[in-house]
Write a protein that holds these residues in place. Structure first.
Motif, PDB file in Angstrom:
ATOM      1  N   SER A   8       0.835  -1.197   0.000  1.00  0.00           N
ATOM      2  CA  SER A   8       0.000   0.000   0.000  1.00  0.00           C
ATOM      3  C   SER A   8       0.869   1.247   0.000  1.00  0.00           C
ATOM      4  O   SER A   8       1.807   1.361   0.792  1.00  0.00           O
ATOM      5  CB  SER A   8      -0.904   0.001   1.228  1.00  0.00           C
ATOM      6  OG  SER A   8      -1.454   1.268   1.443  1.00  0.00           O
ATOM      7  N   PRO A   9       0.595   2.216  -0.904  1.00  0.00           N
ATOM      8  CA  PRO A   9       1.388   3.455  -0.935  1.00  0.00           C
ATOM      9  C   PRO A   9       1.387   4.202   0.399  1.00  0.00           C
ATOM     10  O   PRO A   9       2.410   4.764   0.793  1.00  0.00           O
ATOM     11  CB  PRO A   9       0.696   4.276  -2.039  1.00  0.00           C
ATOM     12  CG  PRO A   9       0.044   3.277  -2.917  1.00  0.00           C
ATOM     13  CD  PRO A   9      -0.396   2.164  -2.006  1.00  0.00           C
ATOM     14  N   ALA A  10       0.241   4.184   1.082  1.00  0.00           N
ATOM     15  CA  ALA A  10       0.157   4.886   2.367  1.00  0.00           C
ATOM     16  C   ALA A  10       1.087   4.249   3.390  1.00  0.00           C
ATOM     17  O   ALA A  10       1.806   4.949   4.131  1.00  0.00           O
ATOM     18  CB  ALA A  10      -1.277   4.881   2.871  1.00  0.00           C
ATOM     19  N   ILE A  11       1.099   2.915   3.450  1.00  0.00           N
ATOM     20  CA  ILE A  11       1.967   2.226   4.410  1.00  0.00           C
ATOM     21  C   ILE A  11       3.429   2.373   3.991  1.00  0.00           C
ATOM     22  O   ILE A  11       4.312   2.518   4.844  1.00  0.00           O
ATOM     23  CB  ILE A  11       1.573   0.738   4.530  1.00  0.00           C
ATOM     24  CG1 ILE A  11       0.189   0.624   5.184  1.00  0.00           C
ATOM     25  CG2 ILE A  11       2.600  -0.038   5.328  1.00  0.00           C
ATOM     26  CD1 ILE A  11      -0.281  -0.790   5.417  1.00  0.00           C
ATOM     27  N   ALA A  12       3.705   2.372   2.694  1.00  0.00           N
ATOM     28  CA  ALA A  12       5.077   2.570   2.213  1.00  0.00           C
ATOM     29  C   ALA A  12       5.605   3.943   2.613  1.00  0.00           C
ATOM     30  O   ALA A  12       6.744   4.081   3.062  1.00  0.00           O
ATOM     31  CB  ALA A  12       5.127   2.404   0.697  1.00  0.00           C
ATOM     32  N   ALA A  13       4.766   4.972   2.471  1.00  0.00           N
ATOM     33  CA  ALA A  13       5.170   6.329   2.858  1.00  0.00           C
ATOM     34  C   ALA A  13       5.373   6.419   4.370  1.00  0.00           C
ATOM     35  O   ALA A  13       6.340   7.028   4.846  1.00  0.00           O
ATOM     36  CB  ALA A  13       4.116   7.334   2.406  1.00  0.00           C
ATOM     37  N   ALA A  14       4.454   5.798   5.126  1.00  0.00           N
ATOM     38  CA  ALA A  14       4.572   5.808   6.590  1.00  0.00           C
ATOM     39  C   ALA A  14       5.828   5.067   7.030  1.00  0.00           C
ATOM     40  O   ALA A  14       6.517   5.485   7.970  1.00  0.00           O
ATOM     41  CB  ALA A  14       3.334   5.176   7.219  1.00  0.00           C
ATOM     42  N   SER A  15       6.156   3.973   6.343  1.00  0.00           N
ATOM     43  CA  SER A  15       7.355   3.193   6.668  1.00  0.00           C
ATOM     44  C   SER A  15       8.628   3.997   6.393  1.00  0.00           C
ATOM     45  O   SER A  15       9.577   3.963   7.185  1.00  0.00           O
ATOM     46  CB  SER A  15       7.381   1.896   5.862  1.00  0.00           C
ATOM     47  OG  SER A  15       6.265   1.087   6.181  1.00  0.00           O
ATOM     48  N   ALA A  16       8.652   4.729   5.280  1.00  0.00           N
ATOM     49  CA  ALA A  16       9.819   5.553   4.947  1.00  0.00           C
ATOM     50  C   ALA A  16      10.044   6.630   6.002  1.00  0.00           C
ATOM     51  O   ALA A  16      11.191   6.906   6.396  1.00  0.00           O
ATOM     52  CB  ALA A  16       9.627   6.185   3.574  1.00  0.00           C
ATOM     53  N   ALA A  17       8.959   7.226   6.476  1.00  0.00           N
ATOM     54  CA  ALA A  17       9.068   8.244   7.522  1.00  0.00           C
ATOM     55  C   ALA A  17       9.612   7.637   8.813  1.00  0.00           C
ATOM     56  O   ALA A  17      10.450   8.240   9.503  1.00  0.00           O
ATOM     57  CB  ALA A  17       7.698   8.888   7.772  1.00  0.00           C
ATOM     58  N   VAL A  18       9.160   6.422   9.136  1.00  0.00           N
ATOM     59  CA  VAL A  18       9.633   5.744  10.346  1.00  0.00           C
ATOM     60  C   VAL A  18      11.126   5.457  10.260  1.00  0.00           C
ATOM     61  O   VAL A  18      11.866   5.671  11.231  1.00  0.00           O
ATOM     62  CB  VAL A  18       8.834   4.438  10.581  1.00  0.00           C
ATOM     63  CG1 VAL A  18       9.523   3.562  11.630  1.00  0.00           C
ATOM     64  CG2 VAL A  18       7.414   4.755  11.036  1.00  0.00           C
ATOM     65  N   VAL A  19      11.602   4.996   9.100  1.00  0.00           N
ATOM     66  CA  VAL A  19      13.025   4.688   8.944  1.00  0.00           C
ATOM     67  C   VAL A  19      13.883   5.949   9.120  1.00  0.00           C
ATOM     68  O   VAL A  19      14.879   5.942   9.860  1.00  0.00           O
ATOM     69  CB  VAL A  19      13.296   4.061   7.560  1.00  0.00           C
ATOM     70  CG1 VAL A  19      14.797   3.924   7.321  1.00  0.00           C
ATOM     71  CG2 VAL A  19      12.639   2.691   7.455  1.00  0.00           C
ATOM     72  N   ALA A  20      13.508   7.028   8.448  1.00  0.00           N
ATOM     73  CA  ALA A  20      14.275   8.275   8.547  1.00  0.00           C
ATOM     74  C   ALA A  20      14.311   8.793   9.983  1.00  0.00           C
ATOM     75  O   ALA A  20      15.368   9.189  10.494  1.00  0.00           O
ATOM     76  CB  ALA A  20      13.671   9.327   7.616  1.00  0.00           C
ATOM     77  N   LEU A  21      13.165   8.794  10.632  1.00  0.00           N
ATOM     78  CA  LEU A  21      13.094   9.289  12.011  1.00  0.00           C
ATOM     79  C   LEU A  21      13.783   8.341  12.983  1.00  0.00           C
ATOM     80  O   LEU A  21      14.330   8.778  13.999  1.00  0.00           O
ATOM     81  CB  LEU A  21      11.640   9.504  12.416  1.00  0.00           C
ATOM     82  CG  LEU A  21      10.950  10.701  11.750  1.00  0.00           C
ATOM     83  CD1 LEU A  21       9.438  10.668  11.988  1.00  0.00           C
ATOM     84  CD2 LEU A  21      11.528  12.016  12.272  1.00  0.00           C
TER      85      LEU A  21
END
Length: 347
Positions: A8-21
């Motif tokens: 899911s694009p939404a979960i992919a975007a949320a996952s990317a934010a989690v990794v960076a943070l």
């Protein structure tokens, strides 16, 4: 719910934010403890009360806007109290250990979080796991043990670190893993109580942080005593922590980097917790933790380099690197896609 990564694009975007943070959070965690090395409990207290002020302010705004409902606010508070207690213990234990451990050891030891999370999700949520997932967690635990054992050899960067600080960091991960599973159970139970609508993340964060602040305050005499600070000396300790945090000229120790580094850590840590809990709400606690652990190799590398206020860095032994590789193999094996038929039998 699947434990695997979603397309899911939404979960992919949320996952990317989690990794960076997650990377920023792990690096700043160590940097914030440099000026406050002698006052980790002051930083824990400051962090928890900062959470309460920010989270409840946002919760109030969302309630006034109608995003948060009365039914969400009326959810039973027993789980929130348990979450607060576990997070208070995890924060205090982690900051005590983090102040004494070399930077690269922190993200490695913190990966015991996944093992604890698997155990607690099986016990508290009744989930079952495939042999592949169990093998993945076994490799994670093996990687942690190998890295720590190699670092403890004479001449290595953990050779002068007392075992209690290693044990406290692992215990901190256990407390935090228990809290994350309880948060997921709040979303699951809340969806039933709210007729399919999941609780707002700021309801969970706000009440959990409120109880966390209460328990950090109540446990402060006991926890500080473990570091040799008597109850009668506690007011002077907190006053010294405040002076060091403000970096006043008459502070008795070098507090270079304060208050900028501690404040930056608190802000990034809040953003990380919000992003992580949002991912838990969208997927599951294990998916969120697996996403966060993908930041481990980046964090280890950055923390081994000379950094502001940690100019010497740490030299990583080949055995330590091998342990990190084994750990990452475990994470990859655990998170490999599996067929929908098998997924239905797990989690």
């Amino acid at each position: 719910m699947s434990s695997c990564s979603s397309s899911s694009p939404a979960i992919a975007a949320a996952s990317a934010a989690v990794v960076a943070l997650a990377v920023a959070n792990r690096v700043l965690y160590k940097l914030a403890l440099v000026p406050l090395k002698q006052y980790p409990f002051f930083l824990a207290q400051l962090t928890t009360f900062g959470y309460v002020a920010v989270y409840f302010s946002v919760l109030y705004a969302r309630y006034r806007a109608g995003v948060v409902t009365r039914d969400m606010m009326a959810l039973p508070k027993r789980r929130f109290a348990a979450i607060g207690l576990l997070e208070a213990l995890g924060l205090a234990a982690g900051m005590s250990a983090g102040a004494m451990l070399p930077g690269p050891a922190i993200p490695i030891l913190s990966q015991s979080f996944l093992v604890w999370q698997l155990i607690f999700s099986a016990l508290l949520l009744g989930r079952t796991y495939s042999m592949r997932q169990i093998i993945g967690c076994f490799l994670v635990a093996s990687g942690v043990i190998l890295a720590v054992a190699s670092g403890a050899n004479e001449g290595q960067f953990l050779s002068e670190v007392k075992f209690i600080w290693l044990a406290l960091m692992v215990a901190s991960s256990a407390f935090q893993a228990g809290a994350s599973i309880l948060k997921e159970s709040v979303f699951i139970d809340g969806a039933k109580r709210l007729k399919g609508r999941r609780p707002d993340i700021f309801v969970v964060n706000s009440f959990g942080s409120g109880f966390q602040a209460l328990f950090v305050f109540l446990l402060l005499p006991l926890l500080s005593n473990l570091r040799g600070i008597k109850f009668a000396e506690l007011p002077a300790y907190l006053n010294g922590g405040a002076e060091c945090f403000l970096n006043v000229d008459d502070s008795l120790i070098d507090c270079g980097g304060a208050p900028f580094l501690p404040l930056l850590f608190i802000l990034v840590n809040m953003a990380f917790n919000i992003a992580l809990l949002n991912l838990v709400k969208m997927s599951s606690a294990l998916v969120a933790s697996l996403t966060a652990t993908s930041a481990v190799p980046i964090s280890i590398y950055i923390l081994s380099l000379p950094l502001p206020y940690i100019p010497h860095g740490s030299e990583l032994s080949s055995s330590f690197i091998l342990g990190a590789v084994v750990l990452l193999m475990g994470l990859i094996i655990y998170n490999l896609p599996q067929s929908s038929k098998k997924q239905s039998k797990t989690e």
